[in-house]
Design an enzyme around this catalytic site. Structure first.
Site, PDB file in Angstrom:
ATOM      1  N   HIS A  22     -13.331  -7.199  -8.457  1.00 49.67           N
ATOM      2  CA  HIS A  22     -12.680  -8.441  -8.035  1.00 49.67           C
ATOM      3  C   HIS A  22     -11.194  -8.197  -7.820  1.00 49.67           C
ATOM      4  O   HIS A  22     -10.512  -7.645  -8.676  1.00 49.67           O
ATOM      5  CB  HIS A  22     -12.898  -9.522  -9.095  1.00 49.67           C
ATOM      6  N   ARG A 105       3.770  -5.466  10.997  1.00 47.32           N
ATOM      7  CA  ARG A 105       3.112  -4.158  11.154  1.00 47.32           C
ATOM      8  C   ARG A 105       3.344  -3.213   9.974  1.00 47.32           C
ATOM      9  O   ARG A 105       2.396  -2.676   9.394  1.00 47.32           O
ATOM     10  CB  ARG A 105       3.583  -3.507  12.451  1.00 47.32           C
ATOM     11  N   GLY A 128      -6.551  -4.887  16.189  1.00 44.23           N
ATOM     12  CA  GLY A 128      -7.856  -5.122  15.579  1.00 44.23           C
ATOM     13  C   GLY A 128      -7.882  -4.577  14.166  1.00 44.23           C
ATOM     14  O   GLY A 128      -8.576  -3.596  13.886  1.00 44.23           O
TER      15      GLY A 128
END
Length: 139
Positions: A22, A105, A128
Site C-alpha cells: 500500500h 517533466r 504517454g
C-alpha cells in the site's frame, strides 16, 4: 494460464504488482522515457500502448483511496494546461478510481525514479506517462 487475468500481465509483472505494498508506486511510461536509467525494476512492454498497459495494471491493482490524487501524468513542457490525447485517455481510464494530477517533466522523472517499478511501453504518442499509487485490497 490463469482465469480472469489480463494476458498482458506477464509472470514478471504480476510478481511486481503482488510484491508492491500500500502506497508503493508504479510508473507506466512511453517509448521515449528513460526507463532503464530511472528504474529500480524495469518491465518492457514493447509494442503495447500506455493506455492498454494501464488498463491491464488497474484490472488487478486498486488505486490508493487514502490520498486525494493517486495518479499523476506528465505536464507538457512550456504549456502545462495542454492535455495531449494520451493523457486524455489515461484520465478516462483512471476515471472514478480517483483524481489524476500532473507533474512538471523533471518532477515526474524524479517521482518515477522513486517508484517500485517502471513499465516501459511502446507508446509513441508524446507525454504517454503515468504514475499510479497502489491502494489497499479490501475483502
Amino acid at each position: 494460464m490463469l482465469i480472469n487475468i489480463d494476458p498482458l500481465l506477464s509472470p514478471d509483472l504480476l510478481h511486481i504488482l503482488r510484491a508492491m505494498g500500500h502506497g508503493d508506486e508504479i510508473a507506466i511510461v512511453d517509448a521515449n522515457f528513460p526507463g532503464t536509467t530511472n528504474a529500480q525494476r524495469l518491465v518492457r512492454l514493447d509494442g503495447i500502448s500506455v493506455t492498454r498497459a494501464t488498463e491491464a495494471v488497474l484490472s488487478v491493482m486498486p488505486l490508493d483511496d487514502f490520498v486525494e490524487v493517486p495518479a499523476v501524468t506528465m505536464e507538457v513542457v512550456g504549456n502545462p494546461d495542454e492535455v495531449p490525447p494520451a493523457v486524455q485517455e489515461l484520465r478516462a481510464i483512471v476515471g472514478d478510481r480517483g483524481q489524476c494530477g500532473t507533474l512538471e517533466r523533471h518532477a515526474f522523472y524524479a517521482r518515477a525514479k522513486q517508484c517500485f517499478a517502471i513499465i516501459q511501453t511502446g507508446e509513441t504518442r508524446l507525454y504517454g506517462n503515468i504514475v499510479l499509487k497502489k491502494g489497499v485490497v479490501r475483502s
